[in-house]
Design a protein around this motif. Structure first.
Motif, PDB file in Angstrom:
ATOM      1  N   THR A  28     -72.609 -62.618   5.934  1.00  0.00           N
ATOM      2  CA  THR A  28     -71.420 -62.097   6.789  1.00  0.00           C
ATOM      3  C   THR A  28     -72.425 -60.358   7.495  1.00  0.00           C
ATOM      4  O   THR A  28     -71.630 -59.694   7.723  1.00  0.00           O
ATOM      5  N   ARG A  29     -73.485 -60.129   6.806  1.00  0.00           N
ATOM      6  CA  ARG A  29     -74.332 -59.070   7.490  1.00  0.00           C
ATOM      7  C   ARG A  29     -73.730 -58.278   6.639  1.00  0.00           C
ATOM      8  O   ARG A  29     -73.972 -56.593   6.979  1.00  0.00           O
ATOM      9  N   ASP A  30     -72.872 -58.025   5.560  1.00  0.00           N
ATOM     10  CA  ASP A  30     -71.648 -56.481   4.891  1.00  0.00           C
ATOM     11  C   ASP A  30     -72.708 -56.074   3.739  1.00  0.00           C
ATOM     12  O   ASP A  30     -72.738 -57.099   2.871  1.00  0.00           O
ATOM     13  N   PHE A  31     -73.312 -54.786   3.968  1.00  0.00           N
ATOM     14  CA  PHE A  31     -73.793 -54.850   2.563  1.00  0.00           C
ATOM     15  C   PHE A  31     -73.788 -53.355   1.766  1.00  0.00           C
ATOM     16  O   PHE A  31     -74.978 -52.890   1.528  1.00  0.00           O
ATOM     17  N   GLN A  32     -72.097 -53.503   2.589  1.00  0.00           N
ATOM     18  CA  GLN A  32     -71.683 -52.138   1.769  1.00  0.00           C
ATOM     19  C   GLN A  32     -71.564 -52.494   0.027  1.00  0.00           C
ATOM     20  O   GLN A  32     -71.921 -53.924  -0.488  1.00  0.00           O
ATOM     21  N   VAL A  34     -69.676 -51.760  -2.666  1.00  0.00           N
ATOM     22  CA  VAL A  34     -68.979 -52.621  -3.803  1.00  0.00           C
ATOM     23  C   VAL A  34     -68.211 -54.357  -3.248  1.00  0.00           C
ATOM     24  O   VAL A  34     -67.823 -54.588  -3.781  1.00  0.00           O
ATOM     25  N   HIS A  35     -69.632 -54.346  -2.367  1.00  0.00           N
ATOM     26  CA  HIS A  35     -69.877 -56.556  -2.456  1.00  0.00           C
ATOM     27  C   HIS A  35     -70.768 -56.364  -2.907  1.00  0.00           C
ATOM     28  O   HIS A  35     -70.849 -58.080  -2.752  1.00  0.00           O
TER      29      HIS A  35
ATOM     30  N   TRP C  53     -74.672 -68.721   7.014  1.00  0.00           N
ATOM     31  CA  TRP C  53     -72.671 -68.091   6.905  1.00  0.00           C
ATOM     32  C   TRP C  53     -72.204 -69.587   6.582  1.00  0.00           C
ATOM     33  O   TRP C  53     -71.253 -69.466   5.172  1.00  0.00           O
ATOM     34  N   VAL C  87     -70.130 -61.137  12.424  1.00  0.00           N
ATOM     35  CA  VAL C  87     -71.461 -60.851  11.997  1.00  0.00           C
ATOM     36  C   VAL C  87     -72.772 -60.666  13.116  1.00  0.00           C
ATOM     37  O   VAL C  87     -73.769 -60.108  12.780  1.00  0.00           O
ATOM     38  N   MET C  90     -72.922 -56.992  13.154  1.00  0.00           N
ATOM     39  CA  MET C  90     -72.803 -56.424  11.902  1.00  0.00           C
ATOM     40  C   MET C  90     -74.769 -55.244  12.234  1.00  0.00           C
ATOM     41  O   MET C  90     -74.935 -55.904  12.659  1.00  0.00           O
ATOM     42  N   GLY C  92     -76.463 -53.977   9.548  1.00  0.00           N
ATOM     43  CA  GLY C  92     -77.011 -54.917   8.469  1.00  0.00           C
ATOM     44  C   GLY C  92     -76.986 -53.776   7.744  1.00  0.00           C
ATOM     45  O   GLY C  92     -76.498 -52.724   7.324  1.00  0.00           O
ATOM     46  N   LEU C  93     -78.888 -53.601   6.810  1.00  0.00           N
ATOM     47  CA  LEU C  93     -78.842 -52.782   5.526  1.00  0.00           C
ATOM     48  C   LEU C  93     -79.266 -51.180   5.986  1.00  0.00           C
ATOM     49  O   LEU C  93     -78.286 -50.918   5.211  1.00  0.00           O
ATOM     50  N   ALA C 197     -63.356 -48.605  -0.838  1.00  0.00           N
ATOM     51  CA  ALA C 197     -64.273 -47.879  -0.499  1.00  0.00           C
ATOM     52  C   ALA C 197     -64.985 -47.395   0.662  1.00  0.00           C
ATOM     53  O   ALA C 197     -64.316 -47.304   1.178  1.00  0.00           O
ATOM     54  N   ALA C 201     -71.120 -47.848   5.802  1.00  0.00           N
ATOM     55  CA  ALA C 201     -72.508 -48.819   6.035  1.00  0.00           C
ATOM     56  C   ALA C 201     -72.975 -49.450   6.874  1.00  0.00           C
ATOM     57  O   ALA C 201     -74.234 -49.750   7.131  1.00  0.00           O
ATOM     58  N   THR C 203     -70.322 -51.519  10.037  1.00  0.00           N
ATOM     59  CA  THR C 203     -71.035 -52.801  11.617  1.00  0.00           C
ATOM     60  C   THR C 203     -70.077 -51.748  12.233  1.00  0.00           C
ATOM     61  O   THR C 203     -69.453 -51.256  12.441  1.00  0.00           O
TER      62      THR C 203
END
Lengths: 129, 390, 357
Positions: A28-32, A34-35, C53, C87, C90, C92-93, C197, C201, C203
């Motif tokens: 889901t492209r969630d790079f936090q 905590v996951h 996914w 998604v 989002m 991304g990194l 948290a 980051a 989204t």
């Protein structure tokens, strides 16, 4: 399939392994952190890494369409989070048809883990009437 | 000895492995255990003319017959009330044999109770069935009394209060079961004994029940071949003669929630069963060499000892305190490890264990066991057996 | 309201909220700035990400992955899972929220006021149509509201609600209302539940941090979903008076002449087929005859742990219900309680108890 108010969906239990938490977070492209980073999650006050909300949305959608079939159209997913779902837990979805209006069906979904209610959701779908 | 006593015998026992995920259908499990039981008895499917199981079982008699090539059935029957049916399947089989309704009846129970629908979870289907049981459940499930453990916890709390017992007294039952399972290679908890401290430290499920007061959920199947005592004597294995077989329900009976009786801390339905067993068999508690008491939850083992007359009301905690349940004790209990230690196959694995004890072939053999007592599910209308070596 | 707001706003003294403007004023300013600039997804809707996914989520619906089955379906071709909408955008990194992003601005505002922790509390997504591989979406976010300060199980905090719309060209294809709680962690974190948290980051679509923790809110939206989960009693001619009574706030006990019985049934205890029942309304007082504390597994509509009490009513019958408002460790057999019904919805009210004062 006959859909009437009160129809119960077959329950779905998801084994929430660390791999599952990480794989779904990244899918889901969630790079936090905590996951996917347990140390970071613990430092932030969590017991372990935990599921992200985009995954909950995905799981709730899957749970309903597993039952309703591939031709059901998902129109909305409303969800409310409760307790976290940490890696190592089991998450069990149950659902019940709350409303039927022609081809529009509203399903109440509940996802519980060992800590209690993780997510409650209302999903609206359209099926061939 | 009266009535049914001595007319029929268990001539064969069979089981699948016990697991958490059998990897096959319940029907497949049923056919495997029935087939194994017939092989143990030295009989063929074509010899079978009767099948009996639980109403809860998912495998119709005709489906089992079809799969195994059992050509004709003259007797088929099902017993209600969950695990309370276990010993009653043998009773019904024995009655069928004694009356000539059938010659060879196989009793079976097979399920994927861990990998499939788990009994320990909340079942809305059970809660809302449209029959009197569903109506009864309406006073319990919606307010949140929705799991077997919780239903037992309510009675257990009152028992602790009325008789000054403690959670450790419940724990001693669990420790004994796990000690037996530890040396039974068929048991799920083989090689995994626990201590009383483990029991006390295990998480709460429904206070006053800890996790280790609750049996495990299991996948597996068990079958028992019943025929006339006379025919059984000519078969491959030594028979376990049905010296007594009885069902019982008590006053103001409910399924797991008989909460409206004057005395909450008892199992009067088991007293109904016990009185019949002693009368039919002409035996007494002092004659019992080995007891297989239904142990899905530890508190009900203590209450059964009282209801069956091994000790007075409220005295079970003293009765079990001095090692009396050990293999060399006054009343060796559940040498297979019980449902707490071996597997939870709705009491049917306990009947198979009683047969092994009388044959002298058990993993944890009680020396010179000639009389075995077996009980079925507790908290529900139930049943029991007294089996004797031929 | 404003008094509490002022206290919260001026409490920390450092950030913008502390130099005279209330959080609400600042929020109005963010909202008034309107929607963010449309932010395009990094990639078009594509099969590779869909495959990742569905593999992770375990969704076997063939309309996402099997061209032949999809062609036969109502869609007529492959489509993307609706739940993936968010998604696509989002960040991304290494993504960073743009400066005009309303959630970023709201987060900064509340961070500075000392509400440094965050949990996502709810999300409502509406899908106007399914997306198809090759389409390129862009997200536009707007701040809907900042409400607070509210006392929650996690600590004092503000609910930040954003609204995101996804577009393909000019066509709105999906919308989302997303709410987070920005809260001030208590001095001593209460339990392992209080995850939260911090940091962001990034989204899009307002998703922000997906704290995934906390029994924080008492929002109304999902209450109906919970009520739908409560197991329903089977109501018959014999017991309808009991359930009707609860709906009207009465605890009714079936009466056969001089004899009361609960649970009710069609005959009196002596089996007289000619007898007719009526009922009495219980005074609602009684004592705990036995009880349990339920810890596991979860039960629909219940927060764990909870106490269930079998109460001996003063009228002499026993009745089961949840015992509220008491530390499980303080419950004992003989405890004096009184009736306190649990209204689930218009159809169902359940018996419940509270400690008699």
């Amino acid at each position: 399939m006959t859909i009437t108010v009160g129809t119960e969906l077959p329950p779905l239990t998801v084994d929430v392994t660390p791999t599952f938490v990480v794989a779904t977070a990244l899918a889901t492209r969630d790079f936090q952190d905590v996951h996917h980073d347990r140390d970071a999650a613990v430092e932030r006050g969590s017991r372990d890494i935990f599921l992200n909300i985009l995954t909950d949305t995905g799981l709730v959608q899957r749970f309903v369409t597993d039952w309703a079939g591939p031709d059901a159209l998902v129109r909305s997913v409303d969800l409310r989070l409760g307790v976290p779902c940490y890696a190592g837990d089991e998450l069990t979805f149950t659902g019940r048809v709350a409303e039927v209006d022609g081809g529009e069906v509203t399903v109440a979904v509940s996802g519980v883990d060992s800590l209690g209610q993780h997510v409650s959701a209302t999903v609206r779908i359209e099926v061939a009437a | 000895m009266t009535g049914l006593s001595g007319a029929a015998a268990i001539a064969g026992i069979g089981a699948t492995e016990f697991s958490k995920d059998s990897g096959r259908t319940e029907l497949r499990l049923a056919t495997e255990c029935v087939s194994a039981a017939l092989a143990d008895a030295g009989l063929a499917p074509s010899d079978v003319d009767g099948l009996v199981t639980f109403t809860m079982d998912g495998n119709a008699e005709i489906a089992v017959a079809r799969e195994l090539g059992i050509p004709e059935l003259t007797f088929f029957s099902r017993i209600h009330y969950g695990g309370g049916a276990a010993a009653a399947t043998v009773q019904q089989a024995a009655m069928a044999v004694a009356t000539g309704a059938a010659d060879v009846v196989v009793a079976y129970r097979a399920f994927n109770e861990r990998s499939g629908r788990r009994f320990g979870q909340v079942s809305s289907a059970v809660a809302q069935q449209i029959n009197t049981s569903g109506i009864d459940n309406g006073y319990h499930y919606p307010v949140g009394l929705a799991t077997p453990a919780a239903t037992v916890a309510m009675v257990a709390r009152r028992y602790l209060h009325d008789y000054g017992a403690s959670s450790e007294d419940f724990g001693r039952i669990a420790v004994t079961a796990r000690a037996r399972a530890a040396t039974n290679p068929r048991a799920w908890f083989h090689g995994k004994p626990i201590t009383l401290a483990d029991h006390q430290a295990s998480k709460w499920v429904a206070e006053p029940l800890h996790l280790l007061d609750c049996c495990q959920e299991s996948d597996g199947g068990v079958a028992l071949v019943v025929t006339s005592a006379e025919r059984a004597r000519d078969l491959r294995m030594p028979p376990a003669v049905v010296a007594g077989a009885a069902q019982g329900s008590g006053p103001d009976q409910y399924i797991m929630t008989s909460y409206y009786r004057d005395d909450l801390a008892g199992l009067p339905e088991m007293d109904v069963v016990g009185r019949q067993l002693w009368r039919q068999s002409g035996l007494a508690t002092s004659d019992v060499d080995v007891a297989v008491l239904y142990d899905h939850f530890t508190p009900y083992v203590l209450m059964q000892l009282e209801e069956l007359g091994f000790c007075g009301r409220g005295e079970a905690k003293d009765f079990i305190a001095d090692g009396s349940l050990e293999l060399d004790g006054q009343l060796p209990l559940n040498p297979h490890g019980g449902q707490l230690g071996e597997a939870y196959i709705h009491g049917m694995n306990g009947i198979a264990e009683a047969v092994r004890q009388l044959r002298g072939t058990a993993a944890n053999q009680v020396p010179r066991a000639e009389t075995a007592l077996v009980t079925a599910g507790t908290g529900v209308p139930t049943s029991g057996l007294v089996l004797t070596a031929a | 309201m404003s008094a509490a707001t002022d206290r919260a706003a001026t409490g920390d003294g450092s950030g913008p909220a502390g130099i005279g403007r209330s959080i609400e004023e600042a929020a109005r300013e963010i909202a008034a700035a309107g929607p963010s600039a449309p932010e395009p997804a990094r990639d078009p809707v594509n099969q590779a990400m869909i495959n990742n996914w569905v593999e992770a989520i375990g969704d076997a619906n063939p309309v996402y992955t099997d061209p032949a089955a999809a062609a036969e379906s109502v869609h007529g071709r492959l489509v993307a899972p609706p739940a993936m909408t968010q998604v696509w955008t989002m960040r991304g990194l290494h993504g960073v929220r743009p400066a005009d992003d309303p959630l970023r601005r709201a987060t900064e505002l509340l961070d500075e006021a000392g509400y440094t922790s965050v949990v996502a509390t709810d999300s409502a997504q509406t899908y106007h149509r399914y997306l198809r591989p090759g389409e390129h979406v862009a997200a536009v976010a707007v701040l809907e509201s900042i409400a607070g300060p509210k006392r929650t199980a996690l600590g004092e905090g503000w609910f930040v609600t954003t609204r995101t719309t996804w577009y393909v060209d000019d066509e709105a294809v999906a919308e989302m209302t997303f709410r987070i709680l920005k809260f001030r962690p208590p001095e001593q974190p209460a339990t392992g539940h209080s995850a939260g948290a911090t940091g962001d980051a990034g989204t899009t679509g307002g998703a922000g941090t997906t704290g995934g923790a906390g029994t924080a809110t008492a929002g109304d939206d999902a209450a109906s979903a919970e009520a739908a989960q409560v197991l329903r009693p089977v109501v018959t001619r014999d017991n309808a008076f009991f359930w009707d009574g609860l709906r009207e706030g009465e605890l009714r006990i079936q009466r056969w002449g001089g004899t009361l019985r609960h649970p009710p049934g069609p005959l009196p205890p002596d089996g007289d087929l000619d007898a007719e029942p009526d009922y009495v309304v219980a005074a609602g007082t009684g004592t705990v005859h036995s009880f349990l504390v339920h810890h596991h597994p979860p039960v629909p509509g219940k927060r764990l742990p909870f106490v269930l009490a079998l109460v001996e009513l003063d009228e002499g019958v026993r009745m089961l219900g949840e015992l509220h408002g008491v530390d499980p460790g303080d419950v004992h057999i003989g405890l004096a309680v009184e009736a306190s019904v649990d209204r689930i919805d218009d159809d169902l009210t359940l018996p419940a108890w509270k400690v008699r004062s």
